[in-house]
Write a protein that holds these residues in place. Structure first.
Motif, short mmCIF file in Angstrom:
data_model
loop_
_atom_site.label_atom_id
_atom_site.label_comp_id
_atom_site.label_asym_id
_atom_site.label_seq_id
_atom_site.Cartn_x
_atom_site.Cartn_y
_atom_site.Cartn_z
N ILE A 55 0.86 -1.18 0.00
CA ILE A 55 0.00 0.00 0.00
C ILE A 55 0.90 1.23 0.00
O ILE A 55 1.75 1.38 0.88
N ASN A 56 0.71 2.08 -1.00
CA ASN A 56 1.50 3.30 -1.12
C ASN A 56 0.57 4.50 -0.94
O ASN A 56 -0.18 4.84 -1.84
N PRO A 57 0.61 5.14 0.23
CA PRO A 57 -0.27 6.28 0.46
C PRO A 57 0.23 7.56 -0.19
O PRO A 57 -0.47 8.57 -0.16
N PHE A 58 1.41 7.53 -0.79
CA PHE A 58 1.98 8.75 -1.36
C PHE A 58 1.65 8.95 -2.83
O PHE A 58 1.73 10.06 -3.33
N SER A 62 -2.37 3.88 -3.64
CA SER A 62 -2.28 2.75 -4.54
C SER A 62 -2.10 1.47 -3.73
O SER A 62 -1.49 1.48 -2.66
N VAL A 63 -2.66 0.39 -4.27
CA VAL A 63 -2.55 -0.93 -3.65
C VAL A 63 -2.09 -1.89 -4.73
O VAL A 63 -2.63 -1.92 -5.83
N THR A 64 -1.09 -2.69 -4.40
CA THR A 64 -0.60 -3.74 -5.29
C THR A 64 -0.69 -5.08 -4.56
O THR A 64 -0.15 -5.22 -3.47
N ARG A 88 -4.89 2.38 -8.33
CA ARG A 88 -4.62 3.70 -7.73
C ARG A 88 -5.91 4.49 -7.73
O ARG A 88 -6.59 4.58 -8.75
N VAL A 89 -6.27 5.02 -6.56
CA VAL A 89 -7.51 5.78 -6.43
C VAL A 89 -7.21 7.21 -5.97
O VAL A 89 -6.15 7.48 -5.43
N ARG A 102 -8.12 5.87 -10.61
CA ARG A 102 -7.29 6.60 -11.57
C ARG A 102 -6.53 5.68 -12.51
O ARG A 102 -6.30 5.99 -13.66
N LYS A 103 -6.11 4.52 -11.98
CA LYS A 103 -5.35 3.59 -12.81
C LYS A 103 -5.52 2.19 -12.25
O LYS A 103 -5.57 2.00 -11.04
#
Length: 144
Positions: A55-58, A62-64, A88-89, A102-103
């Motif tokens: 999880i990338n909050p920056f 985004s979540v992978t 990615r939201v 978004r993606k």
């Protein structure tokens, strides 16, 4: 209190807040992986497994997910699986109870869909969500 002590105190508080926030952010991915792997049965009515959650909050948010498997009811064979899912939201939309994707990308997806009599092999998942959303009465309930 002198100005230099006040500035030092402010810097230490800000540094402490940043370290705490960094620790929470670093804990998000392992906690999400634990929830998927240990509570999948309660979440969707089937066993689930994921090798890696990031999880990338920056980057917006985004979540992978890597190497995901959703099992059949027999808990042995795979119903659906994928190698990698990236989503990615827009975080600001989430604050307004909206989802703005978004993606997204999905790699290595496979699913085995079968029909026996009048039931598909995923009907139990739909029924699981129906019970949790509508209960036995058929009226919408709040999710707790």
């Amino acid at each position: 209190m002198s100005a230099s002590k006040r500035i030092r105190k402010i810097v230490l508080v800000l540094l402490g807040v940043l370290l705490l926030l960094g620790g929470l952010i670093m804990a998000l991915s392992p906690v999400a992986k634990y929830v998927v792997n240990n509570y999948g049965q309660q979440l969707v009515g089937r066993d689930m497994h994921v090798d890696k959650v990031f999880i990338n909050p920056f980057a917006g948010v985004s979540v992978t997910l890597t190497n995901f498997e959703l099992k059949e009811q027999n808990r042995i064979t795979d119903f659906a699986a994928f190698d990698r899912l990236y989503v990615r939201v827009n975080v600001f939309a989430l604050m307004h109870h909206e989802v703005d994707v978004r993606k997204t990308s999905l790699e290595g997806f496979t699913a085995i869909v079968m029909r026996s009599n009048d039931r598909f092999n995923f009907t139990d998942i739909i029924e699981h969500f129906r019970r949790h959303l509508f209960g036995e009465t058929g009226k919408r309930q709040e999710i707790k």
